[in-house]
Design an enzyme around this catalytic site. Structure first.
Site, PDB file in Angstrom:
ATOM      1  N   SER A 101      -0.960  -0.734  -4.680  1.00 38.76           N
ATOM      2  CA  SER A 101      -1.690   0.437  -4.984  1.00 38.76           C
ATOM      3  C   SER A 101      -1.202   1.676  -4.020  1.00 38.76           C
ATOM      4  O   SER A 101      -0.828   1.430  -2.863  1.00 38.76           O
ATOM      5  CB  SER A 101      -3.093   0.185  -4.871  1.00 38.76           C
TER       6      SER A 101
ATOM      7  N   GLU B  52       0.709  -1.166  -0.051  1.00 40.77           N
ATOM      8  CA  GLU B  52       0.015   0.122  -0.075  1.00 40.77           C
ATOM      9  C   GLU B  52       0.809   1.263  -0.104  1.00 40.77           C
ATOM     10  O   GLU B  52       1.700   1.594   0.990  1.00 40.77           O
ATOM     11  CB  GLU B  52      -0.901   0.109   1.062  1.00 40.77           C
ATOM     12  N   CYS B  53       0.835   2.104  -0.952  1.00 42.59           N
ATOM     13  CA  CYS B  53       1.638   3.227  -1.284  1.00 42.59           C
ATOM     14  C   CYS B  53       2.908   3.314  -1.137  1.00 42.59           C
ATOM     15  O   CYS B  53       3.700   2.733  -2.262  1.00 42.59           O
ATOM     16  CB  CYS B  53       0.887   4.444  -0.030  1.00 42.59           C
ATOM     17  N   ALA B  54       3.472   3.364   0.083  1.00 42.81           N
ATOM     18  CA  ALA B  54       5.102   3.164   0.176  1.00 42.81           C
ATOM     19  C   ALA B  54       5.389   1.658  -0.315  1.00 42.81           C
ATOM     20  O   ALA B  54       6.166   1.467  -0.694  1.00 42.81           O
ATOM     21  CB  ALA B  54       5.414   3.284   1.470  1.00 42.81           C
TER      22      ALA B  54
END
Length: 494
Positions: free
Chosen positions: A468, A374-376
């Site tokens: 994502s 997620e993200c990072a």
């Protein structure tokens, strides 16, 4: 994904009896940047130092402020976000997070009545009773808690009375119980401000002078996470707690909190949420691993996580082991991996230098094991980040950008993954200053439309990887956590 349902709660060792929640106070402000985090953290620390068992909360999706709250309270800071978990879960999550506490402090988000704007919410975010959807005012109403306004007084004089009058009258269902004056310049300035507050009948519950020592270091996405500052963060929280505690009227604030009228609710329970999900999954084969080991990235580079995530993973039958990708190997025998948000761009050299872990990540992905990034985590799985080699699980590169991407997204899953079947609908949140340049992007993870109706796709699903930018609160989607643990048990359970 079907809409979440209200469920009976259970502790896992017997039923949890519905009951009243502890006294609570909401720390809000007329606008962002008024000093809410400093005041809330200091108040939590001062109450803790006085012997209170304080439960800390943050309205909205913010991961960073709860880290400072947690240091001050000595227990995990938790989030309350109607957008991400549904408004019906806010009070139960509060009751669960406040268990064992004798007082709760809730830090608001943005200005008191600010929430999700109407065009983001597809027409469902208009101002009404309790402010915009997801606002501090709405959450205060759901908790039956009084509000204390933190006002940045640096540019105010007698006109403060007009500002406070407007906030008092805008929505009379919101109980504003007092004011904390921040960044006051002089004794004369304080006197004028107190007169303005008295004119509208609001008690002054504290006065903080202008003091650079009360500031917490910031960078491109706000405050530097407490986990990155280690002993420095502990020292800062201790100093802030002492200064804020000395400046506030703690007995009066405690009395304000005791005026809260919290709902009688059954506390949220990870065990009960998972049990309800598993009832719907009855008949699926159990998989080859009874208690899969799920490795969770932590440390200074990956600080973004909700406390309920590990609780749900555990309730679903997983063993959870946190490791630090800056220095640690992948936990031996890991069946699945969670890499949450954080700031890998600030630790690129160390992440890139942990070659054994990067090799293990490539092997895990090649084997089709479930990976939730997620993200990072998405950035970490790319071939490169700011020209430094990363895991190379996904064909693309990431780079820091001057453009801030921020907002809630109503998204639909476009591809089956270990987390969501295609067609599942979620509300998530984006918050980053990086961008991805794909060399070869496999199937997209998410799709949504912006306020102008334009279609967007985001993230990717590749073998067992779901990567994502979108942050989704696990408490809002326990079905996804249960599905992930089933995938970790082995291919028979997918």
């Amino acid at each position: 994904m079907p809409a979440a349902r209200v469920r009976r709660a259970s502790s896992g060792s017997g039923d949890v009896v519905a009951g009243s929640t502890p006294p609570a106070v909401v720390i809000a402000a007329p606008a962002s940047g008024s000093g809410k985090t400093t005041v809330a953290t200091g108040l939590i620390g001062a109450l803790s130092a006085a012997g209170h068992r304080v439960a800390p909360f943050k309205v909205g999706p913010d991961y960073i402020d709860p880290g400072y709250h947690g240091l001050a309270a000595g227990r995990a800071g938790r989030n309350l976000d109607p957008n991400l978990v549904g408004e019906h879960r806010v009070a139960p999550l509060f009751a669960a997070g406040a268990a064992g506490a004798d007082i709760a402090v809730v830090e608001g988000v943005m200005g008191l009545f600010d929430g999700r704007i109407a065009d983001q919410a597809a027409g469902d975010g208009a101002i009404g009773a309790g402010g915009a959807f997801g606002s501090t005012a709405q959450v205060a109403g759901l908790l039956g808690a009084p509000v204390i306004l933190v006002v940045d007084a640096a540019g105010h004089s007698q006109s403060l009375a007009a500002l406070l009058h407007g906030f008092l009258g805008f929505d009379t269902s919101v109980r504003i119980a007092g004011v904390i004056l921040n960044r006051v310049g002089s004794p004369r300035h304080e006197q004028v401000l107190r007169q303005a507050c008295a004119r509208v009948g609001l008690a002054v519950l504290g006065v903080l002078r202008r003091d650079p020592g009360l500031a917490v270091p910031s960078r491109h996405l706000g405050l530097i996470p407490a986990a990155e500052r280690n002993t420095d963060a502990v020292r800062s929280v201790s100093e802030i707690s002492a200064k804020v505690g000395a400046a506030l009227d703690l007995p009066a604030i405690i009395e304000v909190a005791r005026s809260s009228r919290g709902p009688v609710v059954t506390p949220w329970s990870a065990a009960d949420e998972i049990a309800a999900v598993e009832e719907n999954a009855a008949g699926e084969r159990p998989g080859s691993v009874a208690a899969p080991l799920i490795a969770v990235a932590g440390g200074a580079a990956f600080t973004f996580s909700y406390a309920e995530h590990a609780e749900l993973l555990t309730a679903a039958g997983a063993r959870v082991e946190v490791f630090d990708p800056l220095a640690d190997p992948l936990p031996r025998g890991a069946h699945a991996l969670v890499i949450g948000g954080g700031f890998p761009e600030e630790h690129g050299e160390q992440l890139s230098g942990n070659a054994p872990l990067l090799s293990d990540l490539r092997a895990m992905a090649a084997a089709g094991r479930p990976i939730h990034a997620e993200c990072a985590g998405l950035l970490y799985l790319l071939a490169a980040l700011d020209d430094r080699p990363m895991a190379g699980v996904l064909a693309g590169s990431g780079a820091f950008s001057s453009r801030l991407t921020l907002g809630y997204r109503d998204a639909v899953a476009l591809t089956d993954s270990p987390l969501f079947p295609a067609g599942s609908r979620v509300t998530g949140h984006e918050f980053h200053r990086t961008r991805v340049q794909w060399t070869d992007r496999p199937a997209p993870a998410w799709g949504w439309r912006d306020a102008d109706g334009r279609a967007h796709t985001e993230g990717t699903v590749h073998r067992g990887v779901h990567a994502s930018y979108l942050h989704v609160h696990p408490a809002g989607y326990p079905e996804a956590v249960a599905r992930f643990v089933r995938a970790a048990r082995g291919p028979e359970a997918r």
